[in-house]
Design a protein around this motif. Structure first.
Motif, PDB file in Angstrom:
ATOM      1  N   GLY A 119      -5.473 -19.459   7.288  1.00  0.00           N
ATOM      2  CA  GLY A 119      -5.683 -19.329   5.688  1.00  0.00           C
ATOM      3  C   GLY A 119      -4.987 -18.510   5.255  1.00  0.00           C
ATOM      4  O   GLY A 119      -4.925 -17.022   5.722  1.00  0.00           O
ATOM      5  N   HIS A 120      -3.796 -18.807   4.458  1.00  0.00           N
ATOM      6  CA  HIS A 120      -2.741 -17.902   4.168  1.00  0.00           C
ATOM      7  C   HIS A 120      -3.475 -16.974   2.966  1.00  0.00           C
ATOM      8  O   HIS A 120      -4.106 -17.394   2.000  1.00  0.00           O
ATOM      9  N   SER A 121      -3.156 -15.535   3.222  1.00  0.00           N
ATOM     10  CA  SER A 121      -3.647 -14.673   2.158  1.00  0.00           C
ATOM     11  C   SER A 121      -2.419 -14.010   1.369  1.00  0.00           C
ATOM     12  O   SER A 121      -1.799 -13.402   1.926  1.00  0.00           O
ATOM     13  N   ASN A 122      -2.192 -14.709   0.374  1.00  0.00           N
ATOM     14  CA  ASN A 122      -0.964 -14.258  -0.428  1.00  0.00           C
ATOM     15  C   ASN A 122      -1.505 -12.974  -1.353  1.00  0.00           C
ATOM     16  O   ASN A 122      -2.724 -12.624  -1.475  1.00  0.00           O
ATOM     17  N   GLN A 123      -0.340 -12.063  -1.267  1.00  0.00           N
ATOM     18  CA  GLN A 123      -0.418 -10.846  -2.330  1.00  0.00           C
ATOM     19  C   GLN A 123      -0.114 -11.096  -3.636  1.00  0.00           C
ATOM     20  O   GLN A 123       1.060 -11.158  -3.785  1.00  0.00           O
ATOM     21  N   GLY A 124      -0.762 -11.420  -4.675  1.00  0.00           N
ATOM     22  CA  GLY A 124      -0.537 -11.604  -5.924  1.00  0.00           C
ATOM     23  C   GLY A 124      -0.560 -10.209  -6.798  1.00  0.00           C
ATOM     24  O   GLY A 124      -1.513  -9.884  -7.559  1.00  0.00           O
ATOM     25  N   PRO A 156      -3.176  -5.823  -0.478  1.00  0.00           N
ATOM     26  CA  PRO A 156      -3.156  -6.865   0.896  1.00  0.00           C
ATOM     27  C   PRO A 156      -3.976  -7.210   1.885  1.00  0.00           C
ATOM     28  O   PRO A 156      -4.842  -6.130   1.765  1.00  0.00           O
ATOM     29  N   PHE A 157      -4.198  -8.287   2.177  1.00  0.00           N
ATOM     30  CA  PHE A 157      -5.137  -8.623   2.882  1.00  0.00           C
ATOM     31  C   PHE A 157      -4.465  -9.474   4.288  1.00  0.00           C
ATOM     32  O   PHE A 157      -3.556 -10.073   3.917  1.00  0.00           O
ATOM     33  N   PRO A 203      -8.040  -1.213  -6.010  1.00  0.00           N
ATOM     34  CA  PRO A 203      -7.468  -1.395  -4.657  1.00  0.00           C
ATOM     35  C   PRO A 203      -8.453  -2.344  -3.867  1.00  0.00           C
ATOM     36  O   PRO A 203      -9.303  -3.128  -4.726  1.00  0.00           O
ATOM     37  N   THR A 204      -8.337  -2.446  -2.482  1.00  0.00           N
ATOM     38  CA  THR A 204      -8.947  -3.228  -1.905  1.00  0.00           C
ATOM     39  C   THR A 204     -10.426  -3.706  -2.135  1.00  0.00           C
ATOM     40  O   THR A 204     -11.048  -4.734  -2.291  1.00  0.00           O
ATOM     41  N   HIS A 245       4.972   0.041   5.284  1.00  0.00           N
ATOM     42  CA  HIS A 245       4.730   1.058   4.519  1.00  0.00           C
ATOM     43  C   HIS A 245       4.409   0.787   2.891  1.00  0.00           C
ATOM     44  O   HIS A 245       3.928   1.738   2.343  1.00  0.00           O
ATOM     45  N   ALA A 246       4.579  -0.357   2.418  1.00  0.00           N
ATOM     46  CA  ALA A 246       4.079  -0.511   0.984  1.00  0.00           C
ATOM     47  C   ALA A 246       2.712  -0.245   0.737  1.00  0.00           C
ATOM     48  O   ALA A 246       2.466   0.391  -0.148  1.00  0.00           O
ATOM     49  N   PRO A 247       2.022  -0.822   1.681  1.00  0.00           N
ATOM     50  CA  PRO A 247       0.288  -0.417   1.317  1.00  0.00           C
ATOM     51  C   PRO A 247       0.309   1.146   1.523  1.00  0.00           C
ATOM     52  O   PRO A 247      -0.862   1.463   1.332  1.00  0.00           O
ATOM     53  N   ILE A 248       0.990   1.765   1.778  1.00  0.00           N
ATOM     54  CA  ILE A 248       0.851   3.206   2.222  1.00  0.00           C
ATOM     55  C   ILE A 248       1.298   4.001   0.886  1.00  0.00           C
ATOM     56  O   ILE A 248       0.639   4.562   0.257  1.00  0.00           O
TER      57      ILE A 248
END
Ligand SMILES: NC(=O)c1ccc[n+]([C@@H]2O[C@H](COP(=O)([O-])OP(=O)(O)OC[C@H]3O[C@@H](n4cnc5c(N)ncnc54)[C@H](O)[C@@H]3O)[C@@H](O)[C@H]2O)c1
Ligand SMILES: O=C(O)C[C@H](O)C(=O)O
Ligand SMILES: [Mg+2]
Length: 579
Positions: A459-464, A447-448, A421-422, A94-97
């Protein structure tokens, strides 16, 4: 006891009220007869959400997250406790919403989505009235305000009054991650007009349809707002959010020594970037103290980019001895590229905030660079360890730029595509991993998903994203009772976030925690902020905990103290009798 009518009370728990409570509160007959547990309520809600996903024929699209946002928003209106329980228990989903990236879409579509007001609006027409207006807000206690003027919402530009969505989304994280009581948060929009021509003509636009106020008139309005909120709630903390850069810096300098305030885009982002950059150093198997050797190319010289370079160079300088030579050496590790290319001393009309980091004439020749050099040229010549994007330009880290990074002098080059955003991300993790291989560190503001590298590796996708710091900065400031938010408190927050990641995680390329741990990391960050406020003699205490007692707490006890003061979404006991 009969409390009001259906309207006031039923929204507290909905079908979760026991029969005794329904009798005592005059609710019998006003709710469906089945009494359900709070877990059953959540299960029903989640089922509804999942059904939506299952039947979205074209797969996730803009309409799909917007529909989710609408459902969540309606729950927020009906039953606040349940809303936050749903949010906390399913924060990854839900955070991405409620937050980035969907919140941007919500702001862009706000005139159609608007159902009921949330928060306060102060407009240019309220001049002279704000001191009395603040008393219209029903809560006697407000701990956190997030205020925006809507002038730079994520990378979406001026969204005018519809930018209120950002303040609401940030405060949702204050409740979910920091456990700030939802009754004590206040989203604020300061509407000084908009320069968005589309909104100026939109018949559904909810704000003032005139161009933005500028200059002293603008400052006078923000001054009046600050005086008013601090008069009514002297202990409130005000987070400035998504103000266009020219005002972000000016207002921060104007208020930070007098009020409990900070600018999230300048200061929160800087701390999150520093934590990630330190993680990238550790990921190379090197100690954090090697940070001052990193060569960093930053694309974007706005509130976020300059905020990062300022704070990161100070961190380097501290590691090098904190003297003039150290500062000069730290400065020389950064190359800033904006819309006009590499920023150098040769630029005319240089932005005063960027001036200290303009490359010196003497450096340019031997680097083979010149004023206005393109990003790809800079990456080719500098061979940086890190490229960090805060430009709001989607795709800026093109194939050519990423190819150029193959010659990086680092064993694990890092790509921070931090714009939101994205669609505004400077590149996607797929692009980065496919061009540069599995060794890189990748982080993005939005977020990805992780990338399947096809060789059994991920391949880790971090959310900075500054969401890893601002809730802890606010909570730590509140619980320390510090009157201002010092650089030291912000630095302590960043360092705690950096050290939160374990060695094994960092070596795997994980430099930020998963969002599922946001409540825990926020507690730790807040404790670090409290400790630093005590160390700097800024802490004045909070409620029963006075400054002296606070100073006596060990590190563990400070964490415990923070934990105890975090609100949880549990229904209050209203009637003390079991069915
Ligand atoms: N991840 C996070 O936590 C986080 C935090 C804050 C801001 N941001 C994002 O950072 C972005 C920028 O925010 P801001 O407040 O600094 O905005 P801003 O508009 O003030 O700054 C944008 C900067 O990018 C530069 N730029 C434009 N085109 C460019 C190009 N082609 N090449 C290089 N630079 C270019 C501009 O000259 C300007 O200096 C936004 O997308 C915002 O969402 C992310
Ligand atoms: O809102 C976010 O997700 C981060 C940041 O504050 C931004 O402006 O992009
Ligand atoms: Mg922001």
């Amino acid at each position: 006891m009969r409390v009001g009518g259906f309207g006031c009370v039923a929204f507290l728990q909905g079908t979760g009220f026991s029969m005794t409570e329904r009798d005592r509160l005059g609710l019998r007959g006003l709710l469906p007869p089945n009494v359900v547990s709070s877990q059953q309520q959540i299960d029903r809600f989640m089922l509804d959400m999942q059904r939506l996903q299952k039947y979205a024929r074209d797969g996730p699209s803009d309409t799909y997250p917007l529909a989710k946002w609408r459902i969540l928003n309606r729950l927020h209106d009906r039953n606040e406790t349940m809303y936050y329980k749903v949010l906390i228990d399913n924060i990854e989903e839900h955070a991405p919403i409620v937050y980035t990236p969907t919140v941007g879409l919500v702001c862009q579509n706000y005139s159609g989505l608007f159902r009921r007001p949330r928060g306060m609006y102060f407009s240019a027409e309220d001049r002279g009235e704000m001191m009395s207006m603040v008393y219209n807000w029903p809560a006697d206690q407000v701990d956190m305000i997030v205020v925006t003027d809507g002038s730079r919402i994520l990378g979406l530009g001026d969204l005018g009054v519809h930018g209120i969505g950002i303040a609401i989304g940030k405060l949702d994280l204050y409740v979910a991650a920091a456990g700030i009581n939802p009754q004590r948060v206040l989203p604020v929009m300061i509407d000084v007009g908009t320069n968005n021509e589309k909104l100026l003509k939109d018949p559904l636009y909810l704000g003032l349809q005139e161009h933005r106020l500028e200059g002293e008139e603008y400052v006078a309005i923000i001054d009046e707002f600050m005086e008013a909120v601090f008069a009514r709630w002297p202990n409130v903390i005000v987070q400035f959010e998504d103000f266009q850069s020219k005002w972000a810096f000016r207002l921060l300098q104007r208020y930070r020594k007098t009020y409990r305030m900070f600018n999230d885009d300048v200061q929160g982002t800087a701390g999150v970037a520093i934590a990630g950059l330190l993680g990238a150093v550790r990921a190379q198997g090197r100690p954090m103290l090697d940070f001052p050797k990193q060569k960093i190319v930053v694309a974007g010289a706005g509130s976020a980019g300059i905020g990062v370079v300022n704070a990161a160079s100070r961190t380097m300088a501290r590691m090098l001895g904190n003297n003039e030579v150290a500062f000069e050496s730290a400065r020389s590790q950064f190359w800033i590229v904006d819309a006009h290319g590499l920023i150098t001393e040769e630029r005319t009309n240089i932005d005063p905030d960027a001036r200290p980091f303009a490359r010196r004439k003497s450096e340019l020749g031997h680097q083979g660079l010149s004023e206005g050099a393109s990003l790809v040229e800079v990456v080719k010549k500098v061979k940086p360890d890190v490229i960090l994007g805060l430009s709001a330009v989607g795709g800026l880290f093109s194939k050519e730029v990423l190819e150029a990074l193959k010659d990086s002098s680092s064993s694990r080059p890092a790509i921070f595509a931090m714009s939101n955003p994205t669609k505004n991300a400077e590149c996607t993790p797929e692009e980065a991993f496919s061009i540069l291989g599995e060794k890189i560190i990748f982080a993005s503001g939005s977020p990805f998903s992780d990338v399947d590298l096809g060789n059994g590796k991920i391949g880790h996708s971090n959310q900075g994203n500054n969401m890893y710091l601002f809730p802890g900065i606010g909570l730590g400031t509140l619980l320390s009772g510090a009157r201002v938010i010092s650089d030291g408190m912000l630095q302590a927050a960043a360092e705690r976030l950096a050290s939160y990641m374990k060695e094994e995680e960092v070596l795997e390329g994980i430099v930020y925690p998963p969002i599922s741990r946001i409540r825990d990391i926020t507690k730790e960050v807040a404790a670090a902020v409290v400790k630093e406020a005590v160390a700097e003699d800024l802490a004045e205490g909070y409620r029963d905990m006075d400054a002296r007692e606070l100073a006596r707490l060990s590190e563990e006890e400070t964490v415990e103290y923070v934990q105890q003061n975090m609100w949880s979404p549990v229904y209050p006991t209203i009637v003390y009798k079991k069915d």
